[in-house]
Design a protein around this motif. Structure first.
Motif, PDB file in Angstrom:
ATOM      1  N   THR A   1      -6.366  10.069  -9.144  1.00  0.00           N
ATOM      2  CA  THR A   1      -7.120   9.188  -8.243  1.00  0.00           C
ATOM      3  C   THR A   1      -6.411   7.847  -8.166  1.00  0.00           C
ATOM      4  OG1 THR A   1      -8.529   8.482 -10.084  1.00  0.00           O
ATOM      5  CG2 THR A   1      -9.361  10.274  -8.702  1.00  0.00           C
ATOM      6  N   ASP A   2      -5.791   7.572  -7.036  1.00  0.00           N
ATOM      7  CA  ASP A   2      -5.104   6.305  -6.814  1.00  0.00           C
ATOM      8  C   ASP A   2      -5.658   5.704  -5.524  1.00  0.00           C
ATOM      9  OD1 ASP A   2      -3.426   4.164  -6.741  1.00  0.00           O
ATOM     10  OD2 ASP A   2      -1.564   5.299  -6.788  1.00  0.00           O
ATOM     11  N   PHE A   3      -6.587   4.766  -5.663  1.00  0.00           N
ATOM     12  CA  PHE A   3      -7.240   4.142  -4.514  1.00  0.00           C
ATOM     13  C   PHE A   3      -6.858   2.668  -4.461  1.00  0.00           C
ATOM     14  CE2 PHE A   3      -9.460   8.000  -4.859  1.00  0.00           C
ATOM     15  CZ  PHE A   3     -10.208   8.229  -3.705  1.00  0.00           C
ATOM     16  N   CYS A   4      -6.610   2.165  -3.258  1.00  0.00           N
ATOM     17  CA  CYS A   4      -6.075   0.815  -3.088  1.00  0.00           C
ATOM     18  C   CYS A   4      -6.851   0.082  -1.999  1.00  0.00           C
ATOM     19  CB  CYS A   4      -4.603   0.919  -2.711  1.00  0.00           C
ATOM     20  SG  CYS A   4      -3.691  -0.624  -2.814  1.00  0.00           S
ATOM     21  N   THR A   5      -7.113  -1.179  -2.206  1.00  0.00           N
ATOM     22  CA  THR A   5      -7.838  -1.982  -1.228  1.00  0.00           C
ATOM     23  C   THR A   5      -6.904  -2.495  -0.134  1.00  0.00           C
ATOM     24  OG1 THR A   5      -7.489  -4.129  -2.292  1.00  0.00           O
ATOM     25  CG2 THR A   5      -9.323  -2.776  -3.117  1.00  0.00           C
TER      26      THR A   5
ATOM     27  N   PHE B   1     -12.075   0.573  -0.153  1.00  0.00           N
ATOM     28  CA  PHE B   1     -10.655   0.910  -0.209  1.00  0.00           C
ATOM     29  C   PHE B   1     -10.118   1.103   1.199  1.00  0.00           C
ATOM     30  CE2 PHE B   1     -12.978   4.937  -0.511  1.00  0.00           C
ATOM     31  CZ  PHE B   1     -12.351   5.722   0.446  1.00  0.00           C
TER      32      PHE B   1
ATOM     33  N   LEU C   1       0.805  -1.206   0.000  1.00  0.00           N
ATOM     34  CA  LEU C   1       0.000   0.000   0.000  1.00  0.00           C
ATOM     35  C   LEU C   1       0.846   1.267   0.000  1.00  0.00           C
ATOM     36  CD1 LEU C   1      -2.804  -1.137   2.440  1.00  0.00           C
ATOM     37  CD2 LEU C   1      -3.121  -0.448   0.081  1.00  0.00           C
TER      38      LEU C   1
ATOM     39  N   PHE D   1      -5.634   5.923  -0.125  1.00  0.00           N
ATOM     40  CA  PHE D   1      -5.792   6.682  -1.367  1.00  0.00           C
ATOM     41  C   PHE D   1      -4.780   7.808  -1.460  1.00  0.00           C
ATOM     42  CE2 PHE D   1      -8.963   8.795   1.471  1.00  0.00           C
ATOM     43  CZ  PHE D   1      -8.475  10.103   1.451  1.00  0.00           C
ATOM     44  N   ASP D   2      -4.518   8.194  -2.706  1.00  0.00           N
ATOM     45  CA  ASP D   2      -3.793   9.404  -3.072  1.00  0.00           C
ATOM     46  C   ASP D   2      -4.733  10.146  -4.012  1.00  0.00           C
ATOM     47  OD1 ASP D   2      -0.706  10.061  -4.985  1.00  0.00           O
ATOM     48  OD2 ASP D   2      -2.227  11.405  -4.187  1.00  0.00           O
TER      49      ASP D   2
ATOM     50  N   VAL E   1       0.906   3.632  -2.961  1.00  0.00           N
ATOM     51  CA  VAL E   1      -0.126   4.629  -3.209  1.00  0.00           C
ATOM     52  C   VAL E   1       0.474   6.005  -2.989  1.00  0.00           C
ATOM     53  CG1 VAL E   1      -2.372   5.509  -2.520  1.00  0.00           C
ATOM     54  CG2 VAL E   1      -1.940   3.064  -2.487  1.00  0.00           C
TER      55      VAL E   1
ATOM     56  N   LYS F   1      -9.388   0.073 -10.431  1.00  0.00           N
ATOM     57  CA  LYS F   1      -9.280   0.509 -11.819  1.00  0.00           C
ATOM     58  C   LYS F   1     -10.538   1.247 -12.265  1.00  0.00           C
ATOM     59  CE  LYS F   1      -5.311  -1.660 -12.399  1.00  0.00           C
ATOM     60  NZ  LYS F   1      -4.044  -0.931 -12.641  1.00  0.00           N
TER      61      LYS F   1
ATOM     62  N   THR G   1      -5.091  -2.143  -6.652  1.00  0.00           N
ATOM     63  CA  THR G   1      -5.460  -0.809  -7.107  1.00  0.00           C
ATOM     64  C   THR G   1      -6.816  -0.838  -7.789  1.00  0.00           C
ATOM     65  OG1 THR G   1      -3.149  -0.186  -7.424  1.00  0.00           O
ATOM     66  CG2 THR G   1      -4.789   1.110  -8.606  1.00  0.00           C
TER      67      THR G   1
END
Length: 282
Positions: free
Chosen positions: A183-187, A247, A11, A250-251, A14, A194, A192
């Protein structure tokens, strides 16, 4: 501990967040440990909002636009003298501003934020920026957040982040866009998200605020509201999330014209603050 280490390192990709710590020794030998406060700082660093300087992506003047990238998006702004500038953002979130050259395309292709929607008059710009002697001064704000303490994803829908601006004295009447640029969101599982869709908002100065129609989509969607005010007023701009699949980090970056809008403060809005159990702004 080993699984936490793997998730944190993944993570950390991100945005600009970087975390590192020693996990349990696989061979069963000597183990380095973390204090409770150190572990909390890594797994739940909190919401951080910063200004990205020109060297990190927010450029003005005659910086060359990125080339050779099919994921680049373009929006336009116009100063009081009618000079049109193109604001380009590539897939890596790099932003540049250059004189705008109209492409030989259809009206529907000139609205990159919502390609399914035609712009009825693509030659008409959406803003008149600053004074008669200044070109737009574009600034980018970045919000970083991560929380692994839940050991799962946050799946709220609704208000996400709110930012307060003061409309500067002398600002000319017009609509000034608040554009989502990254928008960079990660679980929690370090995947990531999409195909995130976005829709910008506007600050209308001594004018009715323009409103863009959000994309009709089942994908993860982030929209910005539109507000109105006059020079000297403070206005709150709120981003909202729909179709949130979940998520844990995030960035998020957005851009505005700082020659007209003075950033005051910002933070987590209602639904995000409630879901993440953090302070709500304002």
């Amino acid at each position: 501990m080993k699984s936490y280490r793997k998730k944190v390192l993944a993570l950390a990709l991100v945005g600009a967040m970087t975390f590192a710590f020693a996990g349990c020794n696989k061979s069963g030998g000597k183990t380095e440990s973390l204090t409770e406060s150190e572990l909390s700082a890594i797994l739940q660093p909190g919401l951080q909002i910063t200004l990205i300087d020109d060297s990190q992506g927010s450029s003005t003047g005659t910086t060359a636009a990125p080339s050779g990238n099919t994921d680049t998006t373009v929006t336009t702004v116009t100063d009081a003298n009618g000079n049109v500038f193109a604001v380009t953002t590539d897939a890596n979130g790099n932003v540049a501003t250059v004189p705008y050259v109209p492409p030989a395309t259809t009206a529907a292709q000139t609205n990159p934020g919502n390609p399914a929607q035609s712009d009825p008059n693509p030659a008409v710009t959406t803003t008149q920026s600053g004074s008669s002697t200044n070109t737009p001064k574009l600034e980018t704000r970045q919000a970083l957040w991560m929380d692994l303490t839940k050991q799962g994803d946050f799946t709220f829908n609704g208000q996400f982040l709110t930012f307060r601006f003061k409309i500067k004295e002398g600002a000319q009447a017009g609509n000034y866009p608040i554009s989502i640029t990254h928008t960079d969101f990660c679980t929690y599982d370090a995947v990531t998200i999409k195909d995130i869709k976005t829709a910008k908002g506007y600050v209308g100065v001594n004018a009715g605020a323009q409103k863009d129609q959000a994309p009709d989509t089942s994908s993860f969607l982030i929209t910005c509201n539109s507000v109105e005010g006059k020079p000297g007023d403070t206005v709150d701009v709120t981003f909202s999330i729909s179709n949130n699949s979940g998520f844990a980090a995030f960035d998020f970056q957005f851009q505005y014209d700082a020659s007209v809008l003075e950033y005051v403060d910002g933070g987590a809005a209602k639904e995000f603050a409630t879901s993440a159990n953090i302070g709500m702004y304002p």
